[in-house]
Each structure stands twice: as structure tokens, then as C-alpha cells.
Design a protein around this motif. Structure first.
Motif, PDB file in Angstrom:
ATOM      1  N   LEU A  99       0.829  -1.211   0.000  1.00 52.95           N
ATOM      2  CA  LEU A  99       0.000   0.000   0.000  1.00 52.95           C
ATOM      3  C   LEU A  99       0.861   1.258   0.000  1.00 52.95           C
ATOM      4  O   LEU A  99       0.611   2.201  -0.762  1.00 52.95           O
ATOM      5  CB  LEU A  99      -0.918   0.002   1.222  1.00 52.95           C
ATOM      6  N   GLN A 103       1.199   4.065  -3.045  1.00 55.37           N
ATOM      7  CA  GLN A 103       0.721   5.410  -2.745  1.00 55.37           C
ATOM      8  C   GLN A 103       1.837   6.435  -2.851  1.00 55.37           C
ATOM      9  O   GLN A 103       1.618   7.568  -3.289  1.00 55.37           O
ATOM     10  CB  GLN A 103       0.120   5.433  -1.334  1.00 55.37           C
ATOM     11  N   SER A 297      -3.793   1.540  -4.694  1.00 53.41           N
ATOM     12  CA  SER A 297      -3.294   2.578  -3.784  1.00 53.41           C
ATOM     13  C   SER A 297      -2.598   3.705  -4.532  1.00 53.41           C
ATOM     14  O   SER A 297      -2.467   4.816  -4.011  1.00 53.41           O
ATOM     15  CB  SER A 297      -2.340   1.970  -2.750  1.00 53.41           C
ATOM     16  N   ASN A 300      -4.444   6.987  -4.866  1.00 52.36           N
ATOM     17  CA  ASN A 300      -4.743   7.742  -3.646  1.00 52.36           C
ATOM     18  C   ASN A 300      -3.941   9.039  -3.571  1.00 52.36           C
ATOM     19  O   ASN A 300      -2.838   9.130  -4.131  1.00 52.36           O
ATOM     20  CB  ASN A 300      -4.389   6.899  -2.412  1.00 52.36           C
ATOM     21  N   CYS A 306      -2.550   5.043   4.772  1.00 52.96           N
ATOM     22  CA  CYS A 306      -2.504   3.667   4.284  1.00 52.96           C
ATOM     23  C   CYS A 306      -2.222   2.677   5.408  1.00 52.96           C
ATOM     24  O   CYS A 306      -2.527   1.484   5.275  1.00 52.96           O
ATOM     25  CB  CYS A 306      -1.461   3.528   3.175  1.00 52.96           C
TER      26      CYS A 306
END
Length: 664
Positions: A99, A103, A297, A300, A306
Motif C-alpha cells: 500500500l 501510494q 493505492s 490515492n 494507508c
């Protein structure tokens, strides 16, 4: 060995919402033209959309049939405790790692590892290959669900009774059961072994085309279209599971099924096979290594929490597995109770006939009222049988509730044999059957969206021509998936599904995540990665993640990989085949050609990793020979280098020092 850095050098920042990640990557690898990357990136309209996408991907068909089966076969409550333990020490840290990486860098799996260093790009390509393998056979399961869904709008259900040929019941069905016959003969028309290919099944071919069409319609506009479908596909299964749970708890035998699910057998922890199965289930439940987590992710904003998402999604995944297990075992308990009562009635009828004929001594007869089988509890009969029944001449059998629970409760058999049989006993069975297979379809679709995103997002991030023609590329991928997926619609197709599910995805995915973890924790540096997360989130995660990534997770995965590999060499891989003559399931060894296919699939999935490494090395040497540029090589980074800043590429550090290092 460590890499030193000059504090006055200009560091490469994390991608931001205002600067496309492609621009940053272009700075890292000068030889890669900036025009090859997409100029912009889409984003989620809201946090709920992202959350539904991640939950929809991680919660899939495995929660409904694989987890309940493993829980029952491996100690019930003991397996639940082991699963939670492995989820905490291995699943959540690795889930958080993926994640955070997606991100922070705002790209798919290929771009993430290429951004860290060009030599790691092969990890992302391997994820794409494995995702494609999984999508091929996973969508076949959706085709089966569509086939059963279409047959559910009949009363009575076509798998409730055996068909007749003239005035005679079909022998294959009579020997097995109506649900087994419908699954193996009507749905699959299966051959006796994987060596017998047979013709294509036209009904399954049509359902496979429909399944790929649904996936294509949900994906052709990217996350903007797929997330609209997920509002329904991610929520609807929970509504169905709760309805099934309420209905299931009202059934006779439901408490017996749930008791068998939770009954703890702590001695099972001594079996290394149980640990391997629990770890593998954690691995696949969260979707580690697919690249889909990274892809989702990456849409995002960089300040999204996260870390909280990792715990939330993992917790929902586990609770969903428990909820599905409660539903499954409540219904299977009802099914097992009916089968056991029928068994008791049949045996007591035979016992009465033997007694009347004088073939049984009076002292061997049970003390309960055997003339009224409906009033005899299975436990009473089983106790009598073990004490005296074995001495009775005749074909009496034991009627064991646990054995009845185990029948047909493995893999796809749980949904398409055992569960369908249980639903056929319910009042209003067509309604419950349609609801169940509609739930399976939705669970599968949300997972397929995530799997396809794990293929499409990295490739469109990497190649501008694909990004500019993403709709065409999506359609082409679905058409290609359908054409190759025809392999699984042959009469022997179910055996290929089992082969792909058991082997072609398992080992490559484990290897991919081993590479990911080693690259972040050792090559890039766990401390540096935590620094990046601190800049991104505004606070620093606990230092325990450093040791989890560097030691615990890595060693656990290597142990899992070793145990799986050793088991394959010690015991020849087998598959569950249907014998039409005996109308029963039996395990068969994979033939040599099938093992060669397995090995080829695994090698093909892993090939991008060394190919990308060799390609990067050759590029370095070419640049050095042409312009005298310093070659970029990996070194294990110092975890105490205060000079490092977020997502600084290792090759940039080495070039700035003018060093020529190599793998340690």
C-alpha cells in the motif's frame, strides 16, 4: 557494506499530486525518454470508492469455500488462532508495504519497482504475468457460477433428482448423488483424466464469453467504470451472507456444523502442513504480489492513511472469512444431519429385517427404539454400532456426522456439490440457489476487477501507446483472456483449473513477494522506506515494521517457499479426478507432460526478473562505454544514513559518488 552520500547533493523527491510520477522517473533513468510515460494519472473520487475496491479485491471466492474447508480440516478454532497469528506477523506488514509503495510513487507495480531502481522493473512484469494466469482460470469459475445461476430459475432444481433413461435411473447418478452427477456430467461433462482432452463444452464456452464481457464492461473506462459496479458487487455479498446466516441458524443441524467448525484441535499445530496452508491462505486472502494492491493505492492522494487501511481491510477480510464459514457450516451441518438421519434410518431398517429373519442375536440389538428410526439420534446409533454393530453380520455401516460434514467440502466441490445439495433441501430452494450463485458472481467480479487492474495499470503507466489506447487495450486483454481461457472449457478443463490454482500462481506469487520484500528491506533500506512513509503521512510508523520486513516476513516466506517446493519433490503432485465407471472421486498423479507445463508456467512467470536485471546491467555498460558514465549497481544500504531522503534512487546515490559497486 554501505552506500555513502554527499549531503549537498540534490535529492529526488517523492511524486506529488501536482507533479506526475513519470517526470521523477525520467530524472532517475536518463536513458528512458519521458515521453514513454503517461502524462497524468486518475484518482478516486472518494475514500469510499477506494475502500470498496480494496475490500472487493481482497474478499473473494476463497473466503467462501477455501477458508471454511481449511478451518474444518485443520483443527477448527486452532486454525483460526494460527491464521490470526500469521495475519499479524506476516500478512498485515506486507500488505502495508505494498500500500505504501503504490501510494508513495503513484504508479503500478512496474513503475514502483523501476522507480526505486531500473533493475527491479522485472518484479512488476512478473506480477502482471501471474495476474494474467490467475485471471484466466478465475474467470472460468465465474462462468460456472453463471451456468448454475441460469439453472437456478427452475423448480425443482435440475440437481435435486437423478435423471431417468426410460424407466431406469442413470447409474452414474444413482451411485454418486444428483448434485455430483449434475456437476461432473451436466456442467463439466468431465473426462476421467487430464490426458483425455475431449471436446469443448458449448454451455461453459457461452458462460465464459459472458463472464469476460462483464469484466470488460466493468473495466473499459478504468477505475471510473469499475468502481460503479463495485458499489453493488462489494456490498451485495454481505447482504446475502447475512440472509444465509439467519436462515442457516434456523436449520436442524446448524449448531452441529458450527460446533465442528470451532472445535479446537490444538495438536494440529505440530503439523507443518497446517502452517503452510494457513500461511498460503493469508497470502492469497490479501492478494499479495498481484500488483493490484499497488495499483489501487497508486490512485490515492499521498497523505492517505494507508497504515490504517492495511489494518481495516485485513480485519474486514478476516471477519468476512469467519462470517462465510459460519454460513457454510450452518448449511453443511443441516446437510450432514439429513444425510446422517437417512443413514441411520436405512441401517435400522436393515437391522430389523435381519433380526426378524433370526440372523441377529437379541443381546446384540440396541436398547433404543429401533423400530422408529426417526426418533433415534445419530449419536446413539453410532455408539451402539461401535460397541455391538461390528459383530452383526450384514452390510451395516456407521453413520458419523463428522464424516458426512467432510464429504464434498473441498475447493470448488464445496460450492458446486455440497452447498447446492444443502440448498436443494431448503424450502424455496430455487430462490436460495439463485441468491447464492449471484453472490459468488459478485465476489468473483470484484476480485477480477482488481486482478485486471494489476495487469492494465502497470502496463499503461509504463507504455504511453497503451495509455493513449487504454480502452482498446482493455478490450484486447479481455478477448485474449477469453481465447486462451477456452483451454479450461474442454471436458478436461476442470483439471487445468486445479493445476493453475494449486501451482502456477502459488510459487510465482511467493517468489514475487520475496523479491519485493528483499528489495525494500535490504536493497532500498527499511529505514529509508520508513522515512518516505513519514514524509508522506506526517508521522513515522513503529520501528517493528523494519524488523518484520527484514527478518520475520522474509524468513516466513522463504520457509513457506521451501516447504512447498520440498513437498512437490517428495510427493508427486496430484489432482482430484472423477471416475465415471465408479462414479467417485479419486486422486491421480499428474502426467509428465503436465509437470513440464507446470514448470514452464513457473519459469515463464519468473523470467522477467532476471531479464530486466540483465537488461539494466547491459544498459549500464553501454552508457559507461559510450560516455564514461558511472555504472549503477545495488549495494545493501546503510540503515543509519541520515542523509537519505524519500525515494532516492540507489543508482543516483552511487553515481554521485563515482563508485562502481556490485552485488555483495
Amino acid at each position: 557494506m554501505t552506500i555513502t552520500c554527499q549531503c549537498e547533493m540534490e535529492k529526488q523527491p517523492l511524486p506529488t499530486d501536482d507533479v506526475p510520477p513519470a517526470a521523477s522517473e525520467a530524472e532517475v533513468e536518463v536513458s528512458q525518454p519521458a515521453s514513454s510515460e503517461p502524462a497524468a494519472r486518475a484518482g478516486w473520487d472518494s475514500k469510499i470508492e477506494y475502500f470498496l475496491a480494496q475490500v472487493g479485491f481482497s474478499v473473494g471466492l476463497g473466503n467462501v469455500w477455501r477458508f471454511p474447508y481449511l478451518c474444518h480440516q485443520n483443527g477448527g478454532g486452532a486454525f483460526l488462532l494460527l491464521y490470526v497469528l500469521l495475519m499479524l506477523v506476516m500478512g498485515i506488514p506486507l500488505f502495508f508495504l505494498e500500500l505504501a509503495a503504490g501510494q508513495a510513487i503513484r504508479q503500478g507495480s512496474i513503475g514502483v519497482w523501476k522507480f526505486i531502481s531500473p533493475r527491479l522493473a522485472g518484479i512488476g512484469y512478473s506480477s502482471c504475468v501471474v495476474c494474467f494466469f490467475v485471471a484466466l482460470y478465475y474467470n472460468v469459475i465465474l462462468a460456472w457460477s453463471l451456468f448454475y445461476l441460469g439453472n437456478s430459475f427452475q423448480s425443482p432444481l435440475p440437481w435435486e433428482q437423478c435423471p431417468q433413461q426410460g424407466n431406469v435411473t442413470v447409474k452414474e447418478c444413482e451411485t454418486s448423488s444428483p448434485t455430483s452427477y449434475f456437476w461432473y456430467r451436466r456442467a463439466l461433462d468431465i473426462t476421467d483424466s487430464i490426458d483425455e482432452t475431449g471436446s469443448f463444452n458449448p454451455y461453459i464456452v457461452g458462460c465464459l464469453l459472458a463472464a469476460w464481457t462483464l469484466v470488460c464492461l466493468g473495466m473499459f473506462k478504468g477505475i471510473k467504470s469499475s468502481v460503479k459496479v463495485m458499489y453493488f458487487s462489494s456490498i451485495f455479498p454481505y447482504v446475502v451472507l447475512i440472509c444465509f446466516l439467519v436462515r442457516g441458524l434456523m436449520l436442524d443441524g446448524a449448531s452441529d456444523g458450527i460446533a465442528y467448525m470451532f472445535y479446537p484441535k490444538l495438536g494440529i499445530w505440530a503439523d507443518i502442513q497446517v502452517w503452510r496452508q494457513a500461511a498460503t491462505q493469508v497470502f492469497f486472502a490479501l492478494g499479495l504480489g498481484f500488483g493490484s494492491i499497488i495499483a489501487y493505492s497508486s490512485y490515492n492522494p499521498k497523505n492517505n492513511n494507508c497504515h490504517r487501511d492495511a489494518f481495516t481491510v485485513s480485519g474486514i477480510n478476516f471477519l468476512t472469512s469467519v462470517l462465510a464459514s459460519l454460513v457454510v457450516f450452518a448449511v453443511l451441518g443441516f446437510r450432514a444431519k439429513n444425510k446422517t438421519l437417512a443413514c441411520v434410518a436405512s441401517n435400522l431398517k436393515a437391522l430389523s429385517e435381519l433380526f426378524l429373519s433370526g440372523a441377529v442375536d437379541a443381546h446384540l440389538m440396541p436398547s433404543f427404539n429401533y423400530s422408529n428410526p426417526g426418533s433415534v439420534a445419530p449419536e446413539l446409533y453410532s455408539a451402539w454400532f461401535k460397541q455391538k454393530g461390528l459383530n452383526v453380520s450384514g452390510n451395516l455401516t456407521d453413520c458419523d456426522l463428522e464424516k458426512a460434514m467432510q464429504q464434498g467440502a473441498e475447493g470448488t466441490g464445496l460450492a458446486f456439490i455440497a452447498f447446492t445439495e444443502a440448498m436443494s433441501l431448503l424450502p424455496g430452494s430455487p430462490f436460495w440457489s439463485a441468491l447464492f450463485f449471484l453472490m459468488l458472481l459478485n465476489l468473483g467480479l470484484s476480485t477480477m476487477f482488481g486482478t485486471m487492474e494489476g495487469i492494465l495499470a502497470p502496463l499503461t503507466d509504463r507504455f504511453k501507446i497503451l495509455a493513449n489506447n487504454k480502452t482498446k487495450f482493455t478490450i484486447f486483454s479481455c478477448v485474449l483472456g477469453f481465447l486462451i481461457g477456452l483451454l479450461f472449457t474442454q471436458r478436461c478443463g476442470n483439471y487445468f483449473v486445479a493445476m493453475f490454482d494449486d501451482y502456477s500462481a502459488t510459487l510465482p506469487l511467493i517468489i514475487v513477494v520475496v523479491f519485493e520484500t528483499f528489495s525494500v528491506a535490504w536493497l532500498y533500506g527499511a529505514d529509508r522506506f520508513l522515512d518516505d512513509i513519514e514524509v508522506m503521512l506526517g508521522w513515522r510508523p513503529h520501528v517493528i515494521y523494519k524488523y518484520m520486513w527484514k527478518y520475520v516476513c522474509l524468513l516466513a516466506m522463504l520457509g513457506l517457499l521451501g516447504a512447498t517446493t520440498v513437498r512437490m519433490f517428495i510427493k508427486r503432485p496430484t489432482y482430484l479426478a472423477w471416475n465415471q465407471e465408479t462414479a467417485s472421486e479419486q486422486y491421480r498423479d499428474y502426467p509428465d507432460w503436465a509437470l513440464a507445463v507446470l514448470a514452464s508456467l513457473i519459469i515463464f512467470a519468473m523470467m522477467p526478473v532476471p531479464v530486466a536485471l540483465i537488461h539494466a546491467v547491459l544498459q549500464d555498460r553501454t552508457r559507461r562505454a559510450a560516455g564514461g558514465a558511472a555504472t549503477a549497481h545495488y549495494r545493501v544500504v546503510s540503515t543509519h544514513d541520515s542523509c537519505e531522503t524519500p525515494m532516492t534512487d540507489m543508482s543516483e546515490l552511487t553515481q554521485s559518488n563515482g563508485t562502481d559497486s556490485s552485488f555483495p
